[in-house]
Write an enzyme that holds these catalytic residues in place. Structure first.
Site, mmCIF file in Angstrom:
data_model
loop_
_atom_site.group_PDB
_atom_site.id
_atom_site.type_symbol
_atom_site.label_atom_id
_atom_site.label_comp_id
_atom_site.label_asym_id
_atom_site.label_seq_id
_atom_site.Cartn_x
_atom_site.Cartn_y
_atom_site.Cartn_z
ATOM 1 N N ASP A 169 9.674 22.191 -9.348
ATOM 2 C CA ASP A 169 9.245 20.832 -9.012
ATOM 3 C C ASP A 169 8.872 20.120 -10.303
ATOM 4 O O ASP A 169 7.698 19.970 -10.648
ATOM 5 C CB ASP A 169 8.061 20.889 -8.029
ATOM 6 C CG ASP A 169 8.469 21.457 -6.687
ATOM 7 O OD1 ASP A 169 9.645 21.290 -6.303
ATOM 8 O OD2 ASP A 169 7.626 22.069 -6.011
ATOM 9 N N ASP A 171 16.768 23.061 -1.607
ATOM 10 C CA ASP A 171 15.866 22.638 -0.526
ATOM 11 C C ASP A 171 16.145 21.174 -0.186
ATOM 12 O O ASP A 171 15.392 20.287 -0.562
ATOM 13 C CB ASP A 171 14.418 22.841 -0.973
ATOM 14 C CG ASP A 171 13.435 22.704 0.170
ATOM 15 O OD1 ASP A 171 13.871 22.670 1.340
ATOM 16 O OD2 ASP A 171 12.219 22.646 -0.098
ATOM 17 N N LYS A 194 16.794 20.082 3.086
ATOM 18 C CA LYS A 194 16.362 19.753 4.462
ATOM 19 C C LYS A 194 17.326 18.756 5.116
ATOM 20 O O LYS A 194 16.941 17.659 5.520
ATOM 21 C CB LYS A 194 14.935 19.207 4.449
ATOM 22 C CG LYS A 194 13.912 20.212 3.926
ATOM 23 C CD LYS A 194 12.480 19.707 4.077
ATOM 24 C CE LYS A 194 11.457 20.709 3.598
ATOM 25 N NZ LYS A 194 11.399 20.857 2.125
ATOM 26 N N LEU A 195 18.581 19.171 5.260
ATOM 27 C CA LEU A 195 19.610 18.260 5.774
ATOM 28 C C LEU A 195 19.429 18.000 7.275
ATOM 29 O O LEU A 195 19.011 18.881 8.025
ATOM 30 C CB LEU A 195 21.004 18.860 5.549
ATOM 31 C CG LEU A 195 21.415 19.172 4.112
ATOM 32 C CD1 LEU A 195 22.840 19.728 4.087
ATOM 33 C CD2 LEU A 195 21.318 17.931 3.234
ATOM 34 N N ASP A 254 21.797 15.344 10.012
ATOM 35 C CA ASP A 254 22.729 14.215 10.181
ATOM 36 C C ASP A 254 23.660 14.570 11.328
ATOM 37 O O ASP A 254 23.467 15.597 11.985
ATOM 38 C CB ASP A 254 23.503 13.982 8.867
ATOM 39 C CG ASP A 254 23.929 12.524 8.710
ATOM 40 O OD1 ASP A 254 24.455 11.943 9.677
ATOM 41 O OD2 ASP A 254 23.750 11.965 7.603
ATOM 42 N N THR A 282 29.075 15.350 9.342
ATOM 43 C CA THR A 282 28.521 15.126 7.996
ATOM 44 C C THR A 282 27.826 16.387 7.496
ATOM 45 O O THR A 282 27.938 16.750 6.317
ATOM 46 C CB THR A 282 27.545 13.923 8.024
ATOM 47 O OG1 THR A 282 28.274 12.794 8.492
ATOM 48 C CG2 THR A 282 26.966 13.625 6.662
ATOM 49 N N THR A 305 5.189 21.362 7.608
ATOM 50 C CA THR A 305 3.798 21.825 7.639
ATOM 51 C C THR A 305 2.797 20.682 7.456
ATOM 52 O O THR A 305 1.603 20.874 7.648
ATOM 53 C CB THR A 305 3.553 22.909 6.569
ATOM 54 O OG1 THR A 305 4.088 22.440 5.342
ATOM 55 C CG2 THR A 305 4.199 24.218 6.946
#
Ligand code: C5P
Length: 233
Positions: free
Chosen positions: A14, A63, A65-66, A68, A72, A118
């Site tokens: 990050d 990461d 987090k798809l 759609d 797609t 979370t």
């Protein structure tokens, strides 16, 4: 499946730039074999970096987090599979999970589902139109993920012990919110030590700030790997 303790630690990169990430990767050296690339780095040149890491023999957790429409998701997962990364996250909606699992086929990519973020509590779910509590929706989505053939779940270490019986003995449980004893909790609310997370049946631990913000990141990573090794025996 018996994993090497070092391969169970996933360091969250990050960081704001590829240069920062590369400097951190160089400092961590052989102590770390698995990295997570999230939005911040992915949208700042992190995808070529992910490919470079794979080329250097490291594993990568993308990461993203798809979520759609199925078509797609399928096309996106096919492109991600070509990067050679190990883990990709999708939100645990049945249509999304089906499309992702179908598109990954029998390639090495593993699809992880995020059940309920979370940061959500029951009031957030109600505001989003759900008539479920967080534990109810987490359990429901974990069962759906299992039935669809999802490879793993991202969950808090606290949830891991409850999800293991639902998700089965071979499903991967990947847990963020890890804090070695005595370290800063930051904004994480539900934290566990590495040893407690392993005891709660987590397979992989995602650790960001306790390593990347440490004065000596390599030493911090080595200590966590040692704690994993001890807890896993
Ligand atoms: O710095 P820290 O160890 O808290 O970083 C945890 C990492 O795991 C971050 O990249 C965060 O986005 C991610 N994560 C999380 N909780 C989730 C899902 C992902 O903390 N439920």
């Amino acid at each position: 499946m018996k994993l090497n303790p070092k391969d169970r630690l996933i360091v969250a990169l990050d960081l704001p730039s590829v240069a920062d990430a590369e400097a951190m990767i160089a400092r961590l050296g052989d102590s770390v074999s698995f990295y997570k690339v999230g939005y911040q780095l992915a949208f700042a040149g992190g995808l070529p970096l992910a490919q470079k890491l794979v080329g250097a023999g490291k594993q990568v957790f993308l990461d993203m987090k798809l979520h759609d429409i199925g078509n797609t998701i399928s096309r996106g997962v096919e492109s991600v599979a070509k990067l050679g990364v190990t883990f990709l996250t999708v939100h645990a909606y049945p249509q999304t999970m089906h499309a992702a699992v179908d598109a990954r086929g029998d390639r090495g990519l593993r699809i992880l589902a995020v059940t309920v973020l979370t940061s959500y509590d029951d009031a957030d779910l109600a505001a989003a139109g759900y008539d479920f509590t967080v534990p109810e929706l987490v359990a429901e989505r974990a069962a759906q993920a299992r039935d669809i053939g999802i490879d793993g779940l991202v969950c808090s270490a606290e949830e891991a012990a409850n999800l293991r019986p639902i998700f089965g003995p071979t499903g991967l449980l990947v847990t963020p919110g890890i804090r070695p004893a005595g370290s800063d909790t930051g904004d994480q609310k539900r934290i566990m030590t590495p040893a407690a997370a392993i005891a709660a049946s987590a397979d992989y631990l995602v650790v960001g700030r306790p390593i990347v913000a440490a004065a000596d990141p390599k030493h911090a990573a080595d200590k966590i790997v040692a704690e994993i090794a001890q807890a896993a025996t």
